[in-house]
Design a protein around this motif. Sequence first.
Motif, PDB file in Angstrom:
ATOM      1  N   ALA A  55       2.528   2.000  -3.388  1.00 43.95           N
ATOM      2  CA  ALA A  55       1.153   1.817  -4.467  1.00 43.95           C
ATOM      3  C   ALA A  55       0.388   3.635  -4.631  1.00 43.95           C
ATOM      4  O   ALA A  55       0.210   4.212  -6.031  1.00 43.95           O
ATOM      5  CB  ALA A  55       0.347   0.478  -4.206  1.00 43.95           C
ATOM      6  N   GLU A  56       0.443   3.989  -3.220  1.00 44.25           N
ATOM      7  CA  GLU A  56       0.018   5.623  -2.786  1.00 44.25           C
ATOM      8  C   GLU A  56       1.351   6.019  -3.752  1.00 44.25           C
ATOM      9  O   GLU A  56       1.179   7.227  -4.456  1.00 44.25           O
ATOM     10  CB  GLU A  56       0.309   5.727  -1.445  1.00 44.25           C
ATOM     11  CG  GLU A  56      -0.014   6.788  -1.083  1.00 44.25           C
ATOM     12  CD  GLU A  56      -0.403   7.048   0.403  1.00 44.25           C
ATOM     13  OE1 GLU A  56      -0.527   8.159   0.789  1.00 44.25           O
ATOM     14  OE2 GLU A  56      -0.205   6.901   0.645  1.00 44.25           O
ATOM     15  N   LEU A  57       2.368   6.115  -3.430  1.00 50.05           N
ATOM     16  CA  LEU A  57       3.618   7.005  -3.818  1.00 50.05           C
ATOM     17  C   LEU A  57       3.220   6.843  -5.650  1.00 50.05           C
ATOM     18  O   LEU A  57       4.078   7.822  -6.871  1.00 50.05           O
ATOM     19  CB  LEU A  57       5.710   5.707  -3.891  1.00 50.05           C
ATOM     20  CG  LEU A  57       5.402   6.030  -1.943  1.00 50.05           C
ATOM     21  CD1 LEU A  57       6.707   5.798  -1.509  1.00 50.05           C
ATOM     22  CD2 LEU A  57       5.421   8.276  -1.384  1.00 50.05           C
TER      23      LEU A  57
ATOM     24  N   GLY B 136      -3.567   1.254  -7.509  1.00 55.18           N
ATOM     25  CA  GLY B 136      -3.898   0.722  -6.379  1.00 55.18           C
ATOM     26  C   GLY B 136      -3.080  -0.898  -5.654  1.00 55.18           C
ATOM     27  O   GLY B 136      -2.319  -1.089  -6.162  1.00 55.18           O
ATOM     28  N   ASP B 137      -3.670  -1.270  -4.707  1.00 57.62           N
ATOM     29  CA  ASP B 137      -2.475  -2.415  -3.498  1.00 57.62           C
ATOM     30  C   ASP B 137      -2.784  -2.876  -5.128  1.00 57.62           C
ATOM     31  O   ASP B 137      -1.394  -3.646  -5.231  1.00 57.62           O
ATOM     32  CB  ASP B 137      -3.266  -2.307  -2.458  1.00 57.62           C
ATOM     33  CG  ASP B 137      -2.748  -1.716  -2.153  1.00 57.62           C
ATOM     34  OD1 ASP B 137      -3.113  -0.235  -2.487  1.00 57.62           O
ATOM     35  OD2 ASP B 137      -3.643  -1.572  -0.276  1.00 57.62           O
TER      36      ASP B 137
ATOM     37  N   PRO C 219       0.720  -0.795  -0.118  1.00 62.50           N
ATOM     38  CA  PRO C 219      -0.191  -0.183  -0.116  1.00 62.50           C
ATOM     39  C   PRO C 219       0.606   1.424   0.433  1.00 62.50           C
ATOM     40  O   PRO C 219       0.425   2.639  -0.490  1.00 62.50           O
ATOM     41  CB  PRO C 219      -0.763   0.009   1.119  1.00 62.50           C
ATOM     42  CG  PRO C 219      -1.243  -1.329   1.330  1.00 62.50           C
ATOM     43  CD  PRO C 219       0.586  -2.169   1.319  1.00 62.50           C
ATOM     44  N   GLU C 220       1.885   1.158   0.627  1.00 60.78           N
ATOM     45  CA  GLU C 220       2.378   2.464   0.757  1.00 60.78           C
ATOM     46  C   GLU C 220       3.178   2.749  -1.326  1.00 60.78           C
ATOM     47  O   GLU C 220       2.948   3.550  -1.125  1.00 60.78           O
ATOM     48  CB  GLU C 220       4.018   2.276   1.311  1.00 60.78           C
ATOM     49  CG  GLU C 220       3.137   2.258   3.235  1.00 60.78           C
ATOM     50  CD  GLU C 220       4.086   2.120   4.221  1.00 60.78           C
ATOM     51  OE1 GLU C 220       4.353   2.299   4.653  1.00 60.78           O
ATOM     52  OE2 GLU C 220       5.323   1.440   3.810  1.00 60.78           O
TER      53      GLU C 220
ATOM     54  N   GLY D  85       1.061   6.276  -6.861  1.00 60.50           N
ATOM     55  CA  GLY D  85      -0.501   6.982  -7.890  1.00 60.50           C
ATOM     56  C   GLY D  85      -1.246   5.159  -8.114  1.00 60.50           C
ATOM     57  O   GLY D  85      -1.858   5.803  -9.767  1.00 60.50           O
TER      58      GLY D  85
END
Length: 120
Positions: free
Chosen positions: A24-26, A30-31, A21-22, A28
């Motif tokens: 994926a967030e960076l 989804g997990d 998740p970390e 842009g």
Amino acid sequence: MEYKLSCYVRHVRRKWSLSQPEIAELLGIGDKHLSHIERRGFGMSARVLIAFEIVFGRRAADLFPALYDETEDTVVRNLYVFQQKLEDKSSLRAAKKRVFVDRALNKVIKNTITPKEHES
């Protein structure tokens, strides 16, 4: 026989103790998309591929060696086919295209020769 992972993203992510998740967030994304990329080593847009390079500070070729090798093989085959199509053409435009193709092929060859092979 050398074993080559299709994707080193999971290895690099875990090296830095980062969760899916970390990252994926960076990136842009989804997990689930990241999980798919880590398992398969492909299935991403150019934007996501560039994001991987930026986040990890490594070339896409290093993060996704199998994808890079497969793509390189396809492009080299296409360059040779294009080169053959240009053989019978004598225009200035065809001559420029031949120079372009030759430079592209020479660059690929130069990048695939290892120092040991180059010394031989």
